[in-house]
Design a protein around this motif. Structure first.
Motif, PDB file in Angstrom:
ATOM      1  N   ARG A  70       0.716  -1.252  -0.184  1.00 47.68           N
ATOM      2  CA  ARG A  70       0.019   0.091   0.136  1.00 47.68           C
ATOM      3  C   ARG A  70       0.783   1.304   0.079  1.00 47.68           C
ATOM      4  O   ARG A  70       0.373   2.247  -0.654  1.00 47.68           O
ATOM      5  CB  ARG A  70      -1.062   0.119   1.292  1.00 47.68           C
ATOM      6  CG  ARG A  70      -2.044  -1.020   1.096  1.00 47.68           C
ATOM      7  CD  ARG A  70      -3.116  -0.650   2.152  1.00 47.68           C
ATOM      8  NE  ARG A  70      -2.776  -1.042   3.577  1.00 47.68           N
ATOM      9  CZ  ARG A  70      -2.693  -2.157   3.959  1.00 47.68           C
ATOM     10  NH1 ARG A  70      -3.078  -3.250   3.449  1.00 47.68           N
ATOM     11  NH2 ARG A  70      -2.012  -2.441   5.363  1.00 47.68           N
ATOM     12  N   ASP A  86       0.849   4.010  -2.813  1.00 40.21           N
ATOM     13  CA  ASP A  86       0.611   5.563  -2.357  1.00 40.21           C
ATOM     14  C   ASP A  86       1.649   6.487  -3.102  1.00 40.21           C
ATOM     15  O   ASP A  86       1.223   7.750  -3.378  1.00 40.21           O
ATOM     16  CB  ASP A  86       0.470   5.716  -1.161  1.00 40.21           C
ATOM     17  CG  ASP A  86      -0.724   5.135  -0.385  1.00 40.21           C
ATOM     18  OD1 ASP A  86      -1.638   4.811  -1.086  1.00 40.21           O
ATOM     19  OD2 ASP A  86      -0.847   4.623   0.650  1.00 40.21           O
ATOM     20  N   LEU A 131      -6.307  -4.867  -0.278  1.00 40.77           N
ATOM     21  CA  LEU A 131      -6.219  -3.483  -1.210  1.00 40.77           C
ATOM     22  C   LEU A 131      -7.738  -2.683  -1.183  1.00 40.77           C
ATOM     23  O   LEU A 131      -7.766  -2.328  -2.305  1.00 40.77           O
ATOM     24  CB  LEU A 131      -5.713  -4.015  -2.321  1.00 40.77           C
ATOM     25  CG  LEU A 131      -4.277  -4.758  -2.232  1.00 40.77           C
ATOM     26  CD1 LEU A 131      -3.858  -5.550  -3.403  1.00 40.77           C
ATOM     27  CD2 LEU A 131      -3.190  -3.987  -1.786  1.00 40.77           C
ATOM     28  N   TYR A 189      -8.008   0.420  -3.785  1.00 42.49           N
ATOM     29  CA  TYR A 189      -7.207   0.593  -4.760  1.00 42.49           C
ATOM     30  C   TYR A 189      -7.624  -0.021  -6.243  1.00 42.49           C
ATOM     31  O   TYR A 189      -8.591  -0.745  -6.030  1.00 42.49           O
ATOM     32  CB  TYR A 189      -5.635  -0.095  -4.646  1.00 42.49           C
ATOM     33  CG  TYR A 189      -5.088   0.434  -3.233  1.00 42.49           C
ATOM     34  CD1 TYR A 189      -4.138   1.476  -3.518  1.00 42.49           C
ATOM     35  CD2 TYR A 189      -5.533   0.270  -2.007  1.00 42.49           C
ATOM     36  CE1 TYR A 189      -3.611   2.258  -2.628  1.00 42.49           C
ATOM     37  CE2 TYR A 189      -4.649   0.843  -1.145  1.00 42.49           C
ATOM     38  CZ  TYR A 189      -3.805   1.947  -1.197  1.00 42.49           C
ATOM     39  OH  TYR A 189      -3.181   2.478  -0.245  1.00 42.49           O
TER      40      TYR A 189
END
Ligand code: ADP
Ligand code: MG
Length: 714
Positions: free
Chosen positions: A490, A494, A529, A532
């Motif tokens: 993650r 990002d 997730l 996303y």
């Protein structure tokens, strides 16, 4: 029959005639013995022993040197040796422990008397009656009296030779049902058949290479009189295999060359000069070398047969495009065949990008194309217009007619069968000329193996990665720490990076694997997730559905690609920096290495996480090797060690036979010699029509069966 010193002596005089003519049919008979023995032999692994010939080919893997036969009086304490003696008396020695039985025999030889002791073999008291002559292998214990603790022994009848305790004693790979000792006895009874295998080597070759007769080699491999005999003997047996293999490979190569001439493409011209100047990078030294090697091939009017070997990311595509453009600049066509649609699409995009500014037409041909597009593509290909054609197996279908194919490139060539590769080669121009062929592989093949397996190809190696790559950092993480891995993912997402999640292999079926990938993607989307952009890619999806997924991933609209091994080769997204391979212990080393090659393609630091709790030593060794190195050749060597050679050889699919005596990793020099001799033999008898050649062909068929069909077929 003595075999001592055959390696030297026999060669100076005329070769000794075999006592009787070979009777190969005898080798096909089942070995003697009862049903239990036969079924034990048939159950032997890795190779069942079903015939007399099989047993004779099952040579010892080592030898015990028991030539140190001694007289009892000369034995020193602590020394191990063999003595030959006569039993004078035998009895059970009284002991206090009930479960310990000691048998002792008073024995003598012409030097004096001694005592031989066995543990827990009560039956010997009945068997070794006074007067029996035995040979005993053992160690002298203590210093008073000659007490010998027996390791093994055998009863010598009148005139019989000791098989298990005297001389150089062969040790066989056996099984629980058929021990090495049992095999020794069995082989001994079959040595009379040693001359039944035809001797395939012409006498002049044999003498030039100082190789023994085949019959003598078989005898000496099982019953050497000197350690050197065994080595020479095994060398001969290994040579036979490599030689027959090379005769097949060299002949195949010459058939291809002779069947049809190719067009000489002369020297590199203006188009490829512009191509090289316009490349967004400097070719590596290895790439330049490969291009020069290709140029040399293309200048000739015999078809190029070259293998371009380079680890993932070594830049094979740039070299392939160079070869394809060499065809185009001579008003010809170049075709590239890839094993999957994903790959073909990838190549199409890459090649189009490289060729756009050159004004070269790039045509795609895959099975999933709409009929109208496909018809149009077939038309342009047949017109003979100079162009690069990129496709899958669709390229070798009957409907495809190349108007002017000069250069064919087969990517990931080991994923095609021999037949398919040949079909592309035979898509020659209408005037009967053959195309130049470049085979590419990202499976690093140790050099020795390449010589044997691809003996009919010339090899170029890209042994250098383009500069600026940061090696992929690889970690083995236990499943219990899966959460940390996704937390890391993650953070990278990002920062704008992308990632792959590779789903475990499912043995049952591709459909099951697809389902597993889909549910894994759904689970991740709802869990680790969530929030996303995730997409799935698997082999069950029609190509028309796969292409847009790949495109969206490439453009960065998809952040995480959850995939099966369909992403294995060729996919190139430099912004993807993390790959998580679930249940990594289920994958083979070559596959893991290929998968990892998808990351580390850009300037960012990249990671490969192997999620696994390996349950077997082999799995642990594979994963450990992945963590230790990113060098494909080193991994190939590890793989060769772990899996043996057979499976690697299987990579050539119907290609290469199982070798009994030759070990590719060890017998490199022998393979080179065998190749030279094969070339020499074919120079003298190009059609393999002499009786000697006929014998070779039939022996090759016996040894290798259908695997070596190219020996006899064009
Ligand atoms: P593979 O051998 O795995 O097929 P590719 O041909 O796909 O490798 O090349 C991998 C990447 O490296 C591509 O993005 C390509 O553009 C790039 N590349 C190839 N050659 C060079 C080079 N000499 N310098 C820098 N980058 C290169
Ligand atoms: Mg590639």
């Amino acid at each position: 029959m003595t075999v001592r010193g055959f390696a030297g002596a026999a060669l100076d005089g005329p070769p000794p005639e075999p006592a009787t003519a070979p009777r190969p049919s005898h080798l096909e008979e089942p070995p003697p013995g009862d049903k239990r023995l036969r079924s034990g032999l048939a159950a032997m692994r890795p190779r069942p022993l079903r015939t007399v010939g099989d047993v004779l080919e099952h040579v010892p893997f080592r030898y015990e040197d028991y030539r140190d036969a001694m007289r009892i009086a000369d034995l020193r304490p602590g020394e191990q040796a063999t003595i030959v003696c006569t039993v004078d008396s035998i009895r059970m020695r009284p002991t206090r422990r009930r479960n310990l039985a000691i048998v002792e025999a008073r024995v003598h030889d012409d030097s004096g008397a001694g005592l031989v002791v066995w543990f827990n073999q009560r039956y010997l008291v009945k068997q070794l009656t006074p007067g029996t002559v035995i040979s005993v292998r053992g160690e002298r214990r203590g210093s008073i009296g000659a007490e010998i603790s027996a390791r093994s022994h055998e009863v010598l009848g009148e005139g019989a030779e000791a098989l298990h305790t005297l001389g150089i004693v062969p040790v066989y790979h056996g099984s629980e049902a058929v021990t090495s000792r049992r095999l020794r006895t069995l082989v001994d009874g079959l040595l009379g058949h040693a001359g039944d295998a035809p001797d395939v080597l012409p006498a002049d070759l044999r003498q030039r290479r100082r190789l023994p007769l085949r019959r003598d080699a078989t005898l000496a491999a099982h019953r050497p009189e000197e350690p050197g005999d065994a080595r020479t003997a095994k060398g001969r047996l290994a040579f036979d295999e490599l030689f027959l293999l090379q005769v097949g490979l060299v002949r195949h190569r010459r058939l291809l060359e002779g069947m049809a001439a190719a067009r000489s493409l002369g020297k590199p011209g203006e188009l490829v000069t512009r191509y090289l100047e316009g490349l967004p990078f400097e070719p590596t030294k290895a790439q330049s070398r490969a291009m020069r090697e290709i140029d040399r091939d293309l200048a000739k009017d015999v078809p190029m047969q070259r293998l371009l070997q380079g680890d993932v990311g070594s830049g094979k595509t740039a070299v392939a495009v160079y070869a394809l453009l060499r065809a185009v600049e001579r008003d010809g066509q170049g075709a590239l065949m890839a094993p999957t649609e994903t790959l073909a699409t990838q190549h199409l995009l890459g090649i189009s990008a490289l060729c756009e500014r050159l004004g070269v037409r790039v045509t795609q041909l895959v099975n999933g194309m709409p009929a109208r597009e496909r018809r149009a593509a077939l038309g342009v290909i047949e017109s003979g217009e100079p162009q690069i054609v990129v496709g899958t197996h669709a390229l070798i279908q009957d409907a495809v007619v190349f108007g002017g194919l000069e250069v064919a490139v087969v990517d990931e060539q080991h994923r095609f069968g021999v037949e398919q590769r040949r079909a592309l080669e035979e898509k020659a121009r209408s005037d009967g000329r053959a195309p130049h062929v470049l085979h590419m592989t990202a499976t690093p093949i140790p050099r020795t193996l390449a010589l044997t397996v691809y003996g009919d190809l010339d090899v170029s190696v890209l042994d250098e990665l383009p500069p600026g790559r940061t090696p992929v950092v690889t970690r083995l993480v236990p499943r219990a720490r899966r959460d940390e891995v996704f937390a890391r993912m993650r953070r990278l997402l990002d920062e704008g990076r992308q990632a792959y999640v590779v789903c475990p292999l499912v043995a049952e079926s591709a459909a099951a694997e697809a389902t597993a990938a889909e549910s894994e993607a759904a689970r991740l989307a709802a869990g680790e997730l969530s929030g996303y952009q995730i997409a799935v890619l698997h082999g069950q999806m029609p190509p028309a559905d796969r292409r847009p997924v790949m495109e969206r991933f490439r453009r960065g609209e998809v952040q995480v690609l959850v995939a099966t091994t369909v992403i294995e080769v060729g996919v190139d997204v430099p912004n993807a920096v993390l790959m998580v391979i679930e249940e990594a212990d289920r994958f083979g080393l070559a596959q893991l290495h290929q998968l990892r090659g998808r990351v580390g393609r850009g300037a960012h630091e990249s990671y490969c996480v192997l999620l696994a709790d390996p349950a077997t030593d082999d799995a642990a060794a594979r994963l450990e090797a992945m963590v230790r190195t990113t060098d494909g050749f080193e991994l190939a060597e590890v793989d060769l060690e772990l899996r043996g050679e057979g499976t690697l050889l299987a990579a050539r699919q119907s290609g290469v036979p199982d070798l009994r005596h030759a070990r590719i990793s060890r017998d490199r020099r022998l393979a080179i010699t065998a190749r030279r001799e094969a070339q020499r033999h074919l120079d003298a008898d190009p059609e393999l029509s002499s009786p000697a050649s006929q014998l070779m062909a039939s022996e090759a068929r016996r040894l290798f069966g259908a695997d070596i069909d190219w020996l006899t077929r064009a």
